[in-house]
Design a protein around this motif. Structure first.
Motif, PDB file in Angstrom:
ATOM      1  N   HIS A   1      -5.246  10.967   0.119  1.00 61.66           N
ATOM      2  CA  HIS A   1      -4.291  10.168   1.297  1.00 61.66           C
ATOM      3  C   HIS A   1      -5.243   9.273   2.187  1.00 61.66           C
ATOM      4  O   HIS A   1      -4.787   8.483   2.515  1.00 61.66           O
ATOM      5  CB  HIS A   1      -3.797  11.187   1.827  1.00 61.66           C
TER       6      HIS A   1
ATOM      7  N   ASN B   1       2.522   1.679  -3.291  1.00 64.11           N
ATOM      8  CA  ASN B   1       1.529   2.332  -4.476  1.00 64.11           C
ATOM      9  C   ASN B   1       1.504   3.694  -4.232  1.00 64.11           C
ATOM     10  O   ASN B   1       1.445   4.633  -5.166  1.00 64.11           O
ATOM     11  CB  ASN B   1       0.422   1.626  -4.473  1.00 64.11           C
ATOM     12  N   PHE B   2       1.398   4.183  -2.896  1.00 62.60           N
ATOM     13  CA  PHE B   2       1.222   5.376  -2.631  1.00 62.60           C
ATOM     14  C   PHE B   2       2.280   6.265  -3.065  1.00 62.60           C
ATOM     15  O   PHE B   2       2.408   7.396  -3.625  1.00 62.60           O
ATOM     16  CB  PHE B   2       0.940   5.733  -1.261  1.00 62.60           C
TER      17      PHE B   2
ATOM     18  N   THR C   1     -12.420   1.839   5.009  1.00 62.84           N
ATOM     19  CA  THR C   1     -11.550   2.358   3.680  1.00 62.84           C
ATOM     20  C   THR C   1     -12.339   2.229   2.771  1.00 62.84           C
ATOM     21  O   THR C   1     -11.984   3.208   1.929  1.00 62.84           O
ATOM     22  CB  THR C   1     -10.523   0.905   3.735  1.00 62.84           C
TER      23      THR C   1
ATOM     24  N   CYS D   1      -5.983   0.302  -7.522  1.00 65.50           N
ATOM     25  CA  CYS D   1      -5.829   1.934  -7.207  1.00 65.50           C
ATOM     26  C   CYS D   1      -5.597   2.651  -8.248  1.00 65.50           C
ATOM     27  O   CYS D   1      -6.458   3.819  -8.611  1.00 65.50           O
ATOM     28  CB  CYS D   1      -5.049   1.927  -6.137  1.00 65.50           C
TER      29      CYS D   1
ATOM     30  N   THR E   1      -7.556   7.450   1.720  1.00 65.00           N
ATOM     31  CA  THR E   1      -7.641   5.896   1.283  1.00 65.00           C
ATOM     32  C   THR E   1      -6.531   4.985   1.791  1.00 65.00           C
ATOM     33  O   THR E   1      -6.410   4.080   2.289  1.00 65.00           O
ATOM     34  CB  THR E   1      -7.867   5.741  -0.092  1.00 65.00           C
ATOM     35  N   PHE E   2      -5.398   5.823   1.335  1.00 66.87           N
ATOM     36  CA  PHE E   2      -3.894   4.878   1.568  1.00 66.87           C
ATOM     37  C   PHE E   2      -3.827   4.696   3.065  1.00 66.87           C
ATOM     38  O   PHE E   2      -3.039   3.773   3.466  1.00 66.87           O
ATOM     39  CB  PHE E   2      -2.834   5.473   0.897  1.00 66.87           C
TER      40      PHE E   2
ATOM     41  N   LEU F   1      -5.818   2.083   4.190  1.00 66.71           N
ATOM     42  CA  LEU F   1      -5.313   0.670   4.078  1.00 66.71           C
ATOM     43  C   LEU F   1      -4.163   0.325   4.803  1.00 66.71           C
ATOM     44  O   LEU F   1      -4.130  -0.790   5.300  1.00 66.71           O
ATOM     45  CB  LEU F   1      -4.737   0.626   2.521  1.00 66.71           C
TER      46      LEU F   1
ATOM     47  N   ALA G   1       0.679  -1.312  -0.054  1.00 66.90           N
ATOM     48  CA  ALA G   1       0.079   0.077   0.182  1.00 66.90           C
ATOM     49  C   ALA G   1       1.034   1.243  -0.107  1.00 66.90           C
ATOM     50  O   ALA G   1       0.687   2.183  -0.830  1.00 66.90           O
ATOM     51  CB  ALA G   1      -0.610   0.152   1.314  1.00 66.90           C
ATOM     52  N   PRO G   2       1.841   1.283   0.966  1.00 69.72           N
ATOM     53  CA  PRO G   2       2.712   2.671   0.794  1.00 69.72           C
ATOM     54  C   PRO G   2       3.394   2.605  -0.460  1.00 69.72           C
ATOM     55  O   PRO G   2       3.749   3.688  -0.997  1.00 69.72           O
ATOM     56  CB  PRO G   2       3.640   2.478   2.199  1.00 69.72           C
TER      57      PRO G   2
ATOM     58  N   TYR H   1       0.946   3.167 -12.098  1.00 73.67           N
ATOM     59  CA  TYR H   1       0.637   4.229 -11.729  1.00 73.67           C
ATOM     60  C   TYR H   1      -0.052   5.228 -12.892  1.00 73.67           C
ATOM     61  O   TYR H   1       0.103   4.427 -14.000  1.00 73.67           O
ATOM     62  CB  TYR H   1       1.964   5.136 -11.309  1.00 73.67           C
TER      63      TYR H   1
END
Length: 263
Positions: free
Chosen positions: A60, A46-47, A95, A220, A62-63, A66, A43-44, A253
């Motif tokens: 922010h 992807n962020f 979430t 995402c 949503t992440f 997660l 998750a991080p 992305y």
């Protein structure tokens, strides 16, 4: 009567044997090898990629949700406590609520909802009611949460019908593939535990953690891609892969291309 914080006070127990590899971790593989990898790493990642490579205002909330889901999942599988079970399930519900609030296309709003602000209120009230109902029969929570995936798949199908980009269709297919493997692992662990214990391989719930995280890794950017088409029509979204398209394992992305204005 045991405390709601006590070990093994939860109403559910997964197929993996308890305390077999650690005196303080109830389900070792469901705790260490999966939750930490799945939500606390993917998750991080992807962020970070979305922040670094796109011009989008990334949601922010949503992440962060997660990440909390990963923390609470770890706590639940470590203790199998009643509180851990509810935190694990409710963090997923919250979430989804955050994601729906920010990313649900306005074109699909109910007719009585005119603005995003009104939809926030609808989502919030629905989430509060669902949260209260989750205390009535906690064993049904996981089944209800998994059913929401069918609505998300339906929305994806609706959007793909309006999209001709083969790259988007391919990413959606990969997302669905990971989800299908994930839900198959979840159901197998829940319903065929007797079989996996007989062959000494009760680890399908740990597979679920990794596989659903892989599905989210593709979900995402796909959601953001569709969101751009609605909210930023002057830009053309484009799906990319980090570090390269040719790598066997990639992080997708979204980038934005501003179309040339016609004279």
């Amino acid at each position: 009567m045991p405390s709601i914080f006590s070990y093994q006070s939860a109403e559910v127990d997964w197929c993996e044997g308890n305390f077999e590899r650690s005196p303080v971790i109830a389900e070792y593989y469901n705790t260490d090898g999966t939750s930490l990898f799945s939500f606390l790493l993917l998750a991080p990642l992807n962020f970070v990629v979305l922040e670094a490579f796109s011009e989008l205002q990334v949601n922010h909330g949503t992440f962060v949700s997660l990440l909390l889901a990963g923390v609470f999942s770890t706590y639940f599988h470590m203790t199998l406590s009643y509180v851990g079970q509810l935190l694990d399930e409710l963090s997923i519900l919250w979430t989804l609520a955050v994601a729906y609030s920010f990313w649900y296309p306005q074109a699909y709003f109910p007719k009585c909802i005119k603005t995003r602000r009104h939809f926030f209120w609808l989502t919030g009230i629905t989430t509060v009611i669902s949260t209260l109902m989750s205390f009535i029969k906690p064993t049904l929570n996981a089944y209800a949460l998994n059913c929401i995936a069918f609505h998300l798949l339906y929305l994806t199908w609706k959007e793909l019908k309006k999209c001709n980009d083969k790259r988007v269709h391919r990413m959606a297919a990969v997302m669905v593939m990971w989800w299908a493997l994930a839900i198959t692992s979840w159901i197998s662990d829940r319903w065929l535990c007797w079989l996996w214990q007989a062959i000494n391989f009760p680890y399908f719930h740990s597979f679920w953690h990794v596989l659903i995280a892989m599905s989210l890794l593709y979900c995402c950017p796909l959601v953001i891609y569709f969101d751009v088409t609605y909210e930023m029509p002057s830009f053309k979204p484009k799906l990319e892969y980090w570090p390269s398209d040719s790598w066997p394992v990639v992080v997708p992305y979204v980038t934005l291309e501003e179309p040339h204005k016609q004279c």
